[in-house]
Design a protein around this motif. Sequence first.
Motif, mmCIF file in Angstrom:
data_model
loop_
_atom_site.group_PDB
_atom_site.id
_atom_site.type_symbol
_atom_site.label_atom_id
_atom_site.label_comp_id
_atom_site.label_asym_id
_atom_site.label_seq_id
_atom_site.Cartn_x
_atom_site.Cartn_y
_atom_site.Cartn_z
ATOM 1 N N THR A 171 0.868 -1.100 -0.150
ATOM 2 C CA THR A 171 -0.100 -0.015 -0.133
ATOM 3 C C THR A 171 0.834 0.989 0.043
ATOM 4 O OG1 THR A 171 -1.708 1.315 1.516
ATOM 5 C CG2 THR A 171 -0.154 0.025 2.211
ATOM 6 N N PRO A 172 0.389 2.298 -0.921
ATOM 7 C CA PRO A 172 1.486 2.998 -0.490
ATOM 8 C C PRO A 172 1.192 4.234 0.681
ATOM 9 C CG PRO A 172 -0.518 4.138 -2.081
ATOM 10 C CD PRO A 172 -0.457 2.357 -2.064
ATOM 11 N N ASP A 173 0.335 4.106 1.903
ATOM 12 C CA ASP A 173 -0.011 4.013 2.899
ATOM 13 C C ASP A 173 1.170 3.844 4.092
ATOM 14 O OD1 ASP A 173 -2.490 4.924 2.436
ATOM 15 O OD2 ASP A 173 -2.895 3.097 3.764
ATOM 16 N N PRO A 187 -8.778 1.844 -1.454
ATOM 17 C CA PRO A 187 -8.672 1.426 -0.053
ATOM 18 C C PRO A 187 -7.455 2.492 0.563
ATOM 19 C CG PRO A 187 -7.985 -0.181 -2.140
ATOM 20 C CD PRO A 187 -8.635 1.154 -2.399
ATOM 21 N N SER A 188 -7.173 2.829 1.027
ATOM 22 C CA SER A 188 -6.450 3.444 1.263
ATOM 23 C C SER A 188 -6.698 4.818 2.304
ATOM 24 C CB SER A 188 -5.207 4.056 0.059
ATOM 25 O OG SER A 188 -4.287 5.178 0.805
ATOM 26 N N LEU A 189 -5.954 4.871 2.789
ATOM 27 C CA LEU A 189 -5.573 5.868 4.596
ATOM 28 C C LEU A 189 -5.903 7.491 4.009
ATOM 29 C CD1 LEU A 189 -3.146 4.687 7.154
ATOM 30 C CD2 LEU A 189 -6.198 4.274 7.402
ATOM 31 N N SER A 190 -5.025 7.049 2.627
ATOM 32 C CA SER A 190 -5.298 8.844 1.766
ATOM 33 C C SER A 190 -6.187 8.764 0.919
ATOM 34 C CB SER A 190 -3.520 8.863 1.181
ATOM 35 O OG SER A 190 -2.649 8.712 2.244
ATOM 36 N N GLY A 191 -7.753 7.969 1.125
ATOM 37 C CA GLY A 191 -8.230 7.986 -0.384
ATOM 38 C C GLY A 191 -7.660 8.105 -1.763
ATOM 39 N N VAL A 192 -8.168 8.618 -2.321
ATOM 40 C CA VAL A 192 -7.588 8.539 -3.828
ATOM 41 C C VAL A 192 -5.939 9.743 -3.411
ATOM 42 C CG1 VAL A 192 -10.082 8.504 -4.648
ATOM 43 C CG2 VAL A 192 -8.829 10.504 -4.838
ATOM 44 N N ARG A 193 -5.518 9.710 -3.100
ATOM 45 C CA ARG A 193 -4.529 10.608 -3.773
ATOM 46 C C ARG A 193 -3.364 9.803 -4.155
ATOM 47 N NH1 ARG A 193 -1.812 14.297 0.910
ATOM 48 N NH2 ARG A 193 -0.257 15.297 -0.098
ATOM 49 N N TYR A 194 -3.124 8.896 -3.926
ATOM 50 C CA TYR A 194 -1.591 7.813 -4.475
ATOM 51 C C TYR A 194 -3.411 6.775 -4.475
ATOM 52 C CZ TYR A 194 0.668 10.901 -1.197
ATOM 53 O OH TYR A 194 1.287 11.880 -0.192
ATOM 54 N N ALA A 195 -3.899 6.618 -5.895
ATOM 55 C CA ALA A 195 -4.299 5.974 -6.536
ATOM 56 C C ALA A 195 -3.980 5.466 -8.028
ATOM 57 C CB ALA A 195 -5.469 6.180 -7.566
ATOM 58 N N SER A 196 -3.338 6.198 -8.239
ATOM 59 C CA SER A 196 -2.088 5.212 -9.185
ATOM 60 C C SER A 196 -0.839 6.953 -9.729
ATOM 61 C CB SER A 196 -2.579 4.735 -10.602
ATOM 62 O OG SER A 196 -3.145 5.835 -11.196
ATOM 63 N N GLY A 197 0.056 6.495 -9.940
ATOM 64 C CA GLY A 197 0.591 7.651 -11.194
ATOM 65 C C GLY A 197 2.037 6.907 -9.701
ATOM 66 N N THR A 198 3.405 8.367 -10.006
ATOM 67 C CA THR A 198 4.773 9.357 -9.375
ATOM 68 C C THR A 198 4.208 10.064 -8.475
ATOM 69 O OG1 THR A 198 5.469 8.232 -11.488
ATOM 70 C CG2 THR A 198 7.245 9.313 -9.769
ATOM 71 N N PHE A 199 5.116 10.026 -7.534
ATOM 72 C CA PHE A 199 5.225 11.301 -6.742
ATOM 73 C C PHE A 199 6.400 10.958 -6.365
ATOM 74 C CE2 PHE A 199 0.942 9.292 -7.022
ATOM 75 C CZ PHE A 199 0.356 9.602 -6.807
ATOM 76 N N GLN A 200 6.766 12.263 -5.655
ATOM 77 C CA GLN A 200 7.717 12.296 -4.613
ATOM 78 C C GLN A 200 7.783 13.696 -3.668
ATOM 79 O OE1 GLN A 200 11.204 14.093 -7.359
ATOM 80 N NE2 GLN A 200 12.843 13.380 -5.731
ATOM 81 N N ARG A 201 8.728 13.438 -2.828
ATOM 82 C CA ARG A 201 8.753 14.593 -1.150
ATOM 83 C C ARG A 201 9.957 13.590 -0.628
ATOM 84 N NH1 ARG A 201 4.875 15.074 2.290
ATOM 85 N NH2 ARG A 201 2.811 15.972 1.102
ATOM 86 N N GLU A 202 11.507 15.238 -0.850
ATOM 87 C CA GLU A 202 11.909 14.874 -0.701
ATOM 88 C C GLU A 202 12.985 14.127 -1.305
ATOM 89 O OE1 GLU A 202 10.153 14.564 2.250
ATOM 90 O OE2 GLU A 202 10.214 16.352 2.313
ATOM 91 N N ASN A 203 13.811 13.060 -1.047
ATOM 92 C CA ASN A 203 14.628 12.288 -2.070
ATOM 93 C C ASN A 203 13.709 11.035 -2.161
ATOM 94 O OD1 ASN A 203 16.716 14.327 -2.044
ATOM 95 N ND2 ASN A 203 17.759 13.662 -0.266
ATOM 96 N N THR A 204 12.614 11.532 -1.832
ATOM 97 C CA THR A 204 12.098 9.055 -2.064
ATOM 98 C C THR A 204 11.228 9.777 -3.035
ATOM 99 O OG1 THR A 204 12.002 9.337 0.407
ATOM 100 C CG2 THR A 204 10.666 8.188 -0.677
ATOM 101 N N VAL A 205 10.945 8.990 -3.548
ATOM 102 C CA VAL A 205 10.369 8.540 -4.670
ATOM 103 C C VAL A 205 8.906 7.379 -4.716
ATOM 104 C CG1 VAL A 205 9.568 8.389 -7.171
ATOM 105 C CG2 VAL A 205 11.821 9.861 -6.331
ATOM 106 N N LEU A 206 8.034 7.639 -5.248
ATOM 107 C CA LEU A 206 6.610 5.969 -4.994
ATOM 108 C C LEU A 206 5.977 6.614 -6.425
ATOM 109 C CD1 LEU A 206 4.494 4.869 -3.705
ATOM 110 C CD2 LEU A 206 3.192 7.158 -2.719
ATOM 111 N N HIS A 207 6.151 5.258 -6.327
ATOM 112 C CA HIS A 207 5.356 4.557 -7.726
ATOM 113 C C HIS A 207 4.045 3.740 -7.480
ATOM 114 C CE1 HIS A 207 4.789 2.110 -11.457
ATOM 115 N NE2 HIS A 207 4.536 3.306 -11.995
ATOM 116 N N VAL A 208 3.089 4.172 -7.682
ATOM 117 C CA VAL A 208 2.013 3.529 -7.451
ATOM 118 C C VAL A 208 0.956 3.285 -8.637
ATOM 119 C CG1 VAL A 208 0.282 2.753 -6.319
ATOM 120 C CG2 VAL A 208 1.017 4.625 -5.189
#
Length: 381
Positions: free
Chosen positions: A297-299, A333-354
């Motif tokens: 999960t992206p959570d 089905p996420s604690l963040s709702g649809v925020r991380y439904a799919s796609g690429t995200f980045q915070r500081e030096n960490t990249v998230l791919h969903v």
Amino acid sequence: MIYLLLAVAAVGHVIFWTAIVNRLHGLGIERRWIDVSTAACGLALAAIPLAIAFELWQKQHTGLVFAAAWVYVCFCAMCCLLAAVHRVWLTLHPERQGALQSNHTTRVDLGHHEREQLTAAGIPRWLARIPGNQVLDLHVHEKRLTVARMPAGRELRIVHITDLHMSGRIAKEYFAEMAAAVNALEPDLIMLTGDIVEREKCLNWLPDTLGRLRAAAGVYYVLGNHDLRVDHRRLVRELNDLGLIHVGGTWREAIVRDTTVVIAGNELPWFGPAPKTASLPPRDESGLPLRVLLAHTPDQFAWARANDFDLILAGHNHGGQVRLPILGAILAPSLSGVRYASGTFQRENTVLHVSRGTGGLTPFRWNCPPEIALLVLGPTV
């Protein structure tokens, strides 16, 4: 004006109860309680509008019930407006910018298989015939991502697949073609982030599907919540016997063309514990080794950032499976709702791919085709 308010409130009503369902499914509680809670939300979703409609059209528009109905209508209208503002905010949020440099898309040729025969008879096949259903339109996305600590002049090719949900509703041959398409990409690493097998009978599919995966530096995986529906210990044994490497709750090192990569797995909240990051190899002056986290999960994005991972791969949300015009995903089905439904995200030096996933228990996708993601990691320019 009243009818416009009621229409906006109707949308807000759906958004409100769907948001509750999304977050319930992001919890690690027992499946039976999630099912009961989801059913209760579904009942509220259907019953409340009927009750309000009945009350609003009564001849005597007085009393506490009538007042409560209008309070709820105004509340739902506000939910709709806030959701619209939130969607715009998410679209413009800086975490969506930066990491993704390009995305080249191709479709997988499913060979000589008749599309209709790739779904089970009955409801799955009926759903597959619905115009616009993309459940078998498997896409390959070659995404070039920048990673801050990637050494200059080097690349790392990772194939990310997730959420197969092998259940028999989609035929084994589809997953065999998926495996062949993955191998054709000649990746350095293959990473699978859970929800692999949905039914015990499909454990026998593993040798002809995931057992055929090949990557220069190995195939790594974690489990997801739906893997609890089978004997997950047997699932791990059989995948390990086929040469796949389970990293749930632990970590391994892989060396790809002189670049060391630490691969860890976080299966929370369904399996634990999280890997002990204190034991990870220390970084050198250039920031190596790279750290990649597999999470269902992206959570776990916040956990990955707190533990200084360069890349986190996740699934679980299926991209929503149905994406509406303008609104996009509704169910995730996420604690963040649809925020991380799919796609690429980045915070500081960490990249998230969903990933949107390659399968699904419900064989219906609209404006949200299944995907194989080839992630080509390069240094920040």
